[in-house]
Scaffold this active site. Sequence first.
Site, short mmCIF file in Angstrom:
data_model
loop_
_atom_site.label_atom_id
_atom_site.label_comp_id
_atom_site.label_asym_id
_atom_site.label_seq_id
_atom_site.Cartn_x
_atom_site.Cartn_y
_atom_site.Cartn_z
N ASP A 274 0.83 -1.21 0.00
CA ASP A 274 0.00 0.00 0.00
C ASP A 274 0.87 1.26 0.00
OD1 ASP A 274 -2.28 -1.64 0.18
OD2 ASP A 274 -2.05 -1.78 2.35
N HIS A 301 -5.22 -3.68 5.74
CA HIS A 301 -4.92 -3.97 4.33
C HIS A 301 -6.13 -4.57 3.63
CE1 HIS A 301 -2.75 -4.91 0.72
NE2 HIS A 301 -3.13 -6.18 0.81
#
Length: 438
Positions: A274, A301
Site C-alpha cells: 500500500d 490492508h
Amino acid sequence: MTNNNNNPKYQALPEDAPPPYAGPQMPAPRAGPSNYGATTAPAGSHVNAPVYLVGTNAPVQHRYEHGMILIPVRQPVRMVCPYERKEVTTTVERHASGKAYCAAAFLAIFLPPFCFLPFCMSSCQVKVTVIGAAGGIGQPLALLLKANPLITELALYDVAPSAGVAADLSHINTPAKVTGYRGDDQLPAALSGAHLVVIPAGVPRKPGMTRDDLFNINAGIVKGIATAIAKNSPKAFVAVISNPVNSTVPIVAEVLKQHGVYDPKRVFGVTTLDIVRANTFVGELKGADSQTLSIPVIGGHSGVTIIPVLSASGHTFSDSERETLVHRIQYGGDEVVKAKDGAGSATLSMAFAGARFANSVLEASVLKKAGVKECTFVKSDVVEGLEYFSTVVELGAEGVAKIHPIPNLSEYERKLFDAAVPELKGNIQKGVDFVNKS
Ligand code: NAD
Ligand code: LMR
C-alpha cells in the site's frame, strides 16, 4: 588484513568509469602527507573489514581506532559500496594532531546496508524461510531475497514442488544457500533456525472477490503454518502476506499465544504494498521521484481499512486528485486482480514490497541499523478498541521498537479513519475467533 583482490564482489571501478549510480562526488582531500578517510565502524565490525576505493585495484590498507575505520587516501577518490555500488561522500578535516584527515567520512545516509555487510557476515547466520515459495509471490520474492546479501540461508517451503525453484535460484552467485522443502514432513526443517519467516501461502483473489472472501481457505492454511512456527521457530520474526491480512495476523498471534510463544514485537502484517502504491501514484501525479517519497498508509490492508495519509506526503492535492488517489490506493489490489482477469492478484509488486519489508527487518535486527521504519500491521495501542493497527513502526533488534502514533489527519482523512475502524474491528475479531472458537 583481508585480501579480496580477486573477489568480484569488491572489484574497484576504473578511475574513468562513468558514474552510473546516483550519489554525491567526494571532495578531494586536503593536501597532506597522511590523508585519511574515516568512517564510524558499524556494530560488530572488526579490523579486517575490506575497504575499496575507486581508482585502485587493491583493497585499501586501513586501521581501526576508537570505533573509526581510517583509510589512507592520496588522491581524490570515490568509494563504491559492494552490491549496490553507490558512491558515498566524505569531507576533509584537520586532525588535532596536525595531520590531515578525512574525518567522519561516510555519511550514514549514503551507506546502503550492504556496505555494512562485510562487518557482519563473518559472524552472522541469517536464515529466511518463505512459506508458499512456489507461488506467484513466492517465486519472485525468493529471487529478491536470494539477491539480498544479508541472508545466508534461504529455505523455500511449499505444499507444491519447490525443488525446481530452489535449484534455479541456487545458481545465483550470492551468499544465500538455497534449499527447497515440500510437504508437512519437511516443514519443521524449513522453519528450524529461521530468523525471519515470510508467509505468502494461500489462495489469491479472483475478480469480484473481496479479500475477506479468502478467509475460509486461507485462515486454515495460516493457522497450520503458525502452529508449525510455534513448534519449530518460536523466536523467528513472522511477516504475514497471506490475505486477509487484517485477520491472518490475529490468527498467527492467537496460535502463538496458545503455544505460549507469542511475542507481539515479532509478528507483522505486511502492508508495504500500500505504501509502495501510494508513493508510485503520487510520484506519477506530481512528477516527483517516487523513490524519495514515504507516504504513510495506516490502518489495515483491505478496501476502506487502507488509510492513505496524503496530507503527510509533502504535496498538495485538489479535492478530485485526492479522491482519485485515495480510491486507487485503497483498491489498487482490485486494479491488478481485474487486469489479470482470473489469473490471480498482485505478485511481482508484492514480491518487491515483501522483499523491502524483509530487508527492513534484517537491517534493524541483523545490522542493528537505527531508524528503520515501515508501516506495518502489528499489535498496537494506538487506537482504542483495536488490538492491531498499522502505523509507522520503528524496527529494532527485537522487532517492533517503537510504534508511532497516528499522524495528524486532515478532516478528510479523519473520515477515512472513522470508516476503517469498525471494518477492522470485525476483521480482527474474525481471526481471533477462528483460532479460539474452532
Ligand atoms: P499463489 O496461489 O500464486 O501462491 C500461493 C502458494 O501458496 C502456492 O504455491 C501454494 O501451493 C502455496 N500454499 C498453499 N497452501 C500452503 C500451505 N499450507 N503451506 C505452504 N504453501 C502453501 O498465490 P499468490 O498470488 O502468491 O498470493 C498468495 C497470498 O498472498 C494470497 O492470499 C494473496 O491474497 C496474498 N497477497 C497479499 C498481499 C499483501 O499486500 N499482503 C499482496 C498480494 C497478495
Ligand atoms: C493487493 O493489495 O494487491 C493484495 O492484497 C492482493 C489482493 O487481493 O488485492
